[in-house]
Scaffold this motif. Sequence first.
Motif, mmCIF file in Angstrom:
data_model
loop_
_atom_site.group_PDB
_atom_site.id
_atom_site.type_symbol
_atom_site.label_atom_id
_atom_site.label_comp_id
_atom_site.label_asym_id
_atom_site.label_seq_id
_atom_site.Cartn_x
_atom_site.Cartn_y
_atom_site.Cartn_z
ATOM 1 N N GLN A 1 41.583 40.269 54.826
ATOM 2 C CA GLN A 1 40.876 41.355 54.852
ATOM 3 C C GLN A 1 41.792 42.466 54.761
ATOM 4 O OE1 GLN A 1 37.377 41.625 55.178
ATOM 5 N NE2 GLN A 1 37.690 39.594 55.000
ATOM 6 N N VAL A 2 42.924 42.292 53.922
ATOM 7 C CA VAL A 2 43.892 43.537 53.772
ATOM 8 C C VAL A 2 43.564 44.373 52.319
ATOM 9 C CG1 VAL A 2 46.255 43.951 53.360
ATOM 10 C CG2 VAL A 2 45.823 42.191 55.003
ATOM 11 N N CYS A 3 43.296 43.566 51.524
ATOM 12 C CA CYS A 3 42.961 44.133 50.206
ATOM 13 C C CYS A 3 43.835 45.533 49.704
ATOM 14 C CB CYS A 3 41.400 44.617 50.539
ATOM 15 S SG CYS A 3 40.314 43.255 50.710
ATOM 16 N N LYS A 4 45.081 45.284 49.632
ATOM 17 C CA LYS A 4 45.957 46.379 49.174
ATOM 18 C C LYS A 4 46.661 45.937 48.155
ATOM 19 C CE LYS A 4 49.516 49.312 50.437
ATOM 20 N NZ LYS A 4 50.810 49.649 51.498
ATOM 21 N N LEU A 5 46.230 46.552 46.919
ATOM 22 C CA LEU A 5 47.110 46.156 45.414
ATOM 23 C C LEU A 5 48.438 46.555 45.271
ATOM 24 C CD1 LEU A 5 44.214 45.860 43.088
ATOM 25 C CD2 LEU A 5 44.719 44.235 44.513
ATOM 26 N N ASN A 6 49.413 45.661 44.943
ATOM 27 C CA ASN A 6 50.587 46.229 44.807
ATOM 28 C C ASN A 6 50.683 46.762 43.219
ATOM 29 O OD1 ASN A 6 51.029 44.052 42.897
ATOM 30 N ND2 ASN A 6 52.368 43.029 44.176
ATOM 31 N N PRO A 7 51.671 47.354 42.711
ATOM 32 C CA PRO A 7 51.692 47.898 41.553
ATOM 33 C C PRO A 7 51.284 47.075 40.400
ATOM 34 C CG PRO A 7 53.727 48.883 42.778
ATOM 35 C CD PRO A 7 53.005 47.627 43.473
ATOM 36 N N TYR A 8 51.720 45.674 40.568
ATOM 37 C CA TYR A 8 51.344 44.575 39.625
ATOM 38 C C TYR A 8 49.856 44.080 39.775
ATOM 39 C CZ TYR A 8 56.412 44.806 39.598
ATOM 40 O OH TYR A 8 57.527 45.114 39.506
ATOM 41 N N GLY A 9 48.980 44.831 40.689
ATOM 42 C CA GLY A 9 47.603 44.442 40.728
ATOM 43 C C GLY A 9 47.611 43.265 41.353
ATOM 44 N N ILE A 10 48.358 42.901 42.326
ATOM 45 C CA ILE A 10 48.265 41.823 43.236
ATOM 46 C C ILE A 10 47.847 42.126 44.731
ATOM 47 C CG2 ILE A 10 49.245 39.525 44.283
ATOM 48 C CD1 ILE A 10 48.718 39.334 41.038
ATOM 49 N N CYS A 11 46.959 41.483 45.178
ATOM 50 C CA CYS A 11 46.603 41.976 46.612
ATOM 51 C C CYS A 11 47.829 41.336 47.664
ATOM 52 C CB CYS A 11 45.327 41.257 47.204
ATOM 53 S SG CYS A 11 45.052 41.497 48.832
ATOM 54 N N THR A 12 48.276 42.063 48.490
ATOM 55 C CA THR A 12 49.522 41.964 49.239
ATOM 56 C C THR A 12 48.914 40.985 50.464
ATOM 57 O OG1 THR A 12 49.422 44.037 50.495
ATOM 58 C CG2 THR A 12 51.035 43.897 48.618
ATOM 59 N N GLY A 13 47.730 41.110 50.576
ATOM 60 C CA GLY A 13 47.059 40.154 51.705
ATOM 61 C C GLY A 13 46.832 38.763 51.510
ATOM 62 N N CYS A 14 46.326 38.597 50.302
ATOM 63 C CA CYS A 14 46.041 37.392 49.756
ATOM 64 C C CYS A 14 46.776 36.579 48.663
ATOM 65 C CB CYS A 14 44.419 36.875 49.591
ATOM 66 S SG CYS A 14 44.056 37.789 48.171
ATOM 67 N N GLY A 15 47.300 37.399 47.822
ATOM 68 C CA GLY A 15 48.063 37.041 46.577
ATOM 69 C C GLY A 15 47.405 36.727 45.578
ATOM 70 N N ARG A 16 46.044 37.220 45.521
ATOM 71 C CA ARG A 16 45.302 36.911 44.170
ATOM 72 C C ARG A 16 45.373 38.404 43.309
ATOM 73 N NH1 ARG A 16 39.575 35.234 46.401
ATOM 74 N NH2 ARG A 16 40.067 36.944 48.064
ATOM 75 N N SER A 17 45.070 38.125 42.110
ATOM 76 C CA SER A 17 45.057 39.428 41.289
ATOM 77 C C SER A 17 43.383 39.967 41.434
ATOM 78 C CB SER A 17 44.979 38.801 39.834
ATOM 79 O OG SER A 17 44.060 38.095 39.376
ATOM 80 N N ILE A 18 43.223 41.004 40.996
ATOM 81 C CA ILE A 18 41.799 41.764 41.130
ATOM 82 C C ILE A 18 40.878 40.845 40.300
ATOM 83 C CG2 ILE A 18 42.038 43.343 39.293
ATOM 84 C CD1 ILE A 18 40.186 43.826 42.636
ATOM 85 N N GLU A 19 41.236 40.478 39.278
ATOM 86 C CA GLU A 19 40.263 39.316 38.658
ATOM 87 C C GLU A 19 39.950 38.266 39.162
ATOM 88 O OE1 GLU A 19 43.429 40.695 37.259
ATOM 89 O OE2 GLU A 19 42.641 42.154 35.642
ATOM 90 N N GLU A 20 40.972 37.530 39.935
ATOM 91 C CA GLU A 20 40.688 36.382 40.733
ATOM 92 C C GLU A 20 40.001 36.687 41.852
ATOM 93 O OE1 GLU A 20 44.862 34.388 39.602
ATOM 94 O OE2 GLU A 20 44.888 35.335 41.355
ATOM 95 N N ILE A 21 39.955 37.741 42.355
ATOM 96 C CA ILE A 21 39.159 38.375 43.549
ATOM 97 C C ILE A 21 37.596 38.418 43.113
ATOM 98 C CG2 ILE A 21 38.883 39.746 45.313
ATOM 99 C CD1 ILE A 21 41.916 40.372 45.281
ATOM 100 N N THR A 22 37.265 38.994 41.965
ATOM 101 C CA THR A 22 36.068 39.253 41.649
ATOM 102 C C THR A 22 35.469 38.079 41.033
ATOM 103 O OG1 THR A 22 36.811 40.156 39.456
ATOM 104 C CG2 THR A 22 36.575 41.638 41.312
ATOM 105 N N ALA A 23 36.239 37.283 40.643
ATOM 106 C CA ALA A 23 35.489 36.041 39.940
ATOM 107 C C ALA A 23 35.676 34.963 41.000
ATOM 108 C CB ALA A 23 36.503 35.426 38.663
ATOM 109 N N TRP A 24 36.189 34.948 42.132
ATOM 110 C CA TRP A 24 36.179 33.900 43.113
ATOM 111 C C TRP A 24 34.706 33.211 43.521
ATOM 112 C CZ3 TRP A 24 40.122 31.209 45.259
ATOM 113 C CH2 TRP A 24 39.653 30.412 46.361
ATOM 114 N N ARG A 25 33.846 33.975 43.478
ATOM 115 C CA ARG A 25 32.311 33.298 43.929
ATOM 116 C C ARG A 25 31.883 32.281 42.767
ATOM 117 N NH1 ARG A 25 28.036 37.543 44.511
ATOM 118 N NH2 ARG A 25 29.258 38.052 46.473
#
Length: 64
Positions: A8-32
């Motif tokens: 529940q942090v959902c902050k992307l670093n400059p490389y597009g990786i969430c600093t809370g969970c370590g996933r890329s935005i693509e992985e987050i959106t595809a998770w389900r």
Amino acid sequence: MIDTPCEQVCKLNPYGICTGCGRSIEEITAWRHLSVADKQSVNELAKIRLKTIVERKYDNDRQD
């Protein structure tokens, strides 16, 4: 069933990786839609990414 690694942090670093969970935005959106095996792979990669983020931050803090 594999639980989401979301923190529940959902902050992307400059490389597009969430600093809370370590996933890329693509992985987050595809998770389900991912298979159990794919979710396990994403979780393993995310752990490695988070470790790298923490190590880089520690190294940068030490250099200041």
